[in-house]
Design a protein around this motif. Sequence first.
Motif, PDB file in Angstrom:
ATOM      1  N   ARG A 154      10.948   2.050 123.955  1.00  0.00           N
ATOM      2  CA  ARG A 154       9.447   1.513 123.307  1.00  0.00           C
ATOM      3  C   ARG A 154       9.397   0.250 123.785  1.00  0.00           C
ATOM      4  O   ARG A 154      10.367  -0.860 123.426  1.00  0.00           O
ATOM      5  CB  ARG A 154       9.290   1.856 121.950  1.00  0.00           C
TER       6      ARG A 154
ATOM      7  N   ASN B 271       2.382   7.391 126.105  1.00  0.00           N
ATOM      8  CA  ASN B 271       3.574   7.853 127.010  1.00  0.00           C
ATOM      9  C   ASN B 271       3.685   7.696 128.248  1.00  0.00           C
ATOM     10  O   ASN B 271       2.997   8.243 129.188  1.00  0.00           O
ATOM     11  CB  ASN B 271       4.027   9.297 126.432  1.00  0.00           C
TER      12      ASN B 271
ATOM     13  N   ARG C 296      14.776   7.092 126.758  1.00  0.00           N
ATOM     14  CA  ARG C 296      13.788   6.911 126.027  1.00  0.00           C
ATOM     15  C   ARG C 296      13.668   5.406 125.493  1.00  0.00           C
ATOM     16  O   ARG C 296      14.808   4.969 125.050  1.00  0.00           O
ATOM     17  CB  ARG C 296      13.263   7.959 125.128  1.00  0.00           C
TER      18      ARG C 296
ATOM     19  N   THR D  45       5.661   4.205 124.774  1.00  0.00           N
ATOM     20  CA  THR D  45       7.005   4.830 124.966  1.00  0.00           C
ATOM     21  C   THR D  45       7.432   5.214 126.315  1.00  0.00           C
ATOM     22  O   THR D  45       6.563   5.796 127.110  1.00  0.00           O
ATOM     23  CB  THR D  45       6.958   5.945 123.911  1.00  0.00           C
TER      24      THR D  45
END
Length: 403
Positions: free
Chosen positions: A235, A165, A233, A244
């Motif tokens: 990916r 992340n 957000r 991510t």
Amino acid sequence: MSGFNPNATEWKPSAAAAEWTPGGEFSAPAPAPTPAPAPPKTESSVSDIDESDPLWQVVLNKICNGDRVRALKLIVDPDSLTKYPEVEALFAGDDVVMKGDAEEDWEKQGDDLAGKVEEQMVIEEKSAAAPASVKPEPAVEDDEDDDEPVDVADVVEGDPREHLNLVFIGHVDAGKSTLSGNMLYLTENVDKRTIEKYEAEAKERNRESWFLAFIMDTNEEERAKGKTVEVGRARFETEVKRYTIMDAPGHKNYVPNMIMGASQADVGILVISARKGEFEAGFDKGGQTREHALLAKTLGVSYLVVVINKMDEPTVQWKKERFDECLSKLKPFLKGCGFTIKSEVKFLPISGLNGANVKDEVDPKVCPWWKKCYENGDNNTTQPTLMSLLDSLELKGREASAP
């Protein structure tokens, strides 16, 4: 009563009534005669008993010990026989016999079917041997049968690549949304047609350099003001890892949203603007560079990648002096926040708008000093680009096979 007349003055007997005699007795009707009880069943009334019946033999010989009268009384009352174990054993034996008969019938059917199959095979063999002049065609081999069996134990469920992340933090207008949007574009997570649409929209707003930021800033308020409000957000993947990314807002009014994004991150990317005046505004008192770096360490970010952005800006032009000036101010502050500079902090010059040093290395003609820096590991990294640096990070304390 329906026959009562309230206006009558005297009572008169009915002419049809019979004469009443004083002292006479009332005679009740004679009761119906009681039916005679049915004669008990005796041996003569039960003449249809089969002497060879197994139930009759068990009742007569085992239960009544030859007493025929008692046996006749029990045989005509089946409910009274259920309490005797001899009768239950007899019924259980009948079930076994029935099952055995069913199995014998099934075996017989199987034998008959096998016989028919053998007869059919004999007929086919005779018909195949009759035309001797015709040569049989060679059988076609099935390639699928030659495939090697797959070992189920070697198959791994899910994607074996490590997942990280990332959170983009830093002062407002440092280029966080543009950098994160360009990373999605360079990894082919955004098609060219969408980019052209964002370019036209940014041109209408007289903000032509914002088109990459529109990939992450999807809110109309964010696009109108040019400021990230909510944590965006997205990916993307490389050959080594899966990521991510979380684009945190840089304005001081939205620090709670930044904390929400940083609390979920493994790696923090601190975006610094190298443009003259912007770096000083973000790093000096009142800027968000200091606050974001301190919050990232407090929230448990393992690595901090400091990217000096906008190195292609006309006031900078990839000069090493400006890069070193920014590092000389950042290193003491980050060390005071609790970061170990040599192992936890990496420094990298980039251009988030043009993509230089993001996925592909900057042209040595534009920045001749960078190749020598990363080869010597001067900035705690031996990787030339941001993506290669992220792929090389190894987080400690992660055990995929742990419960």
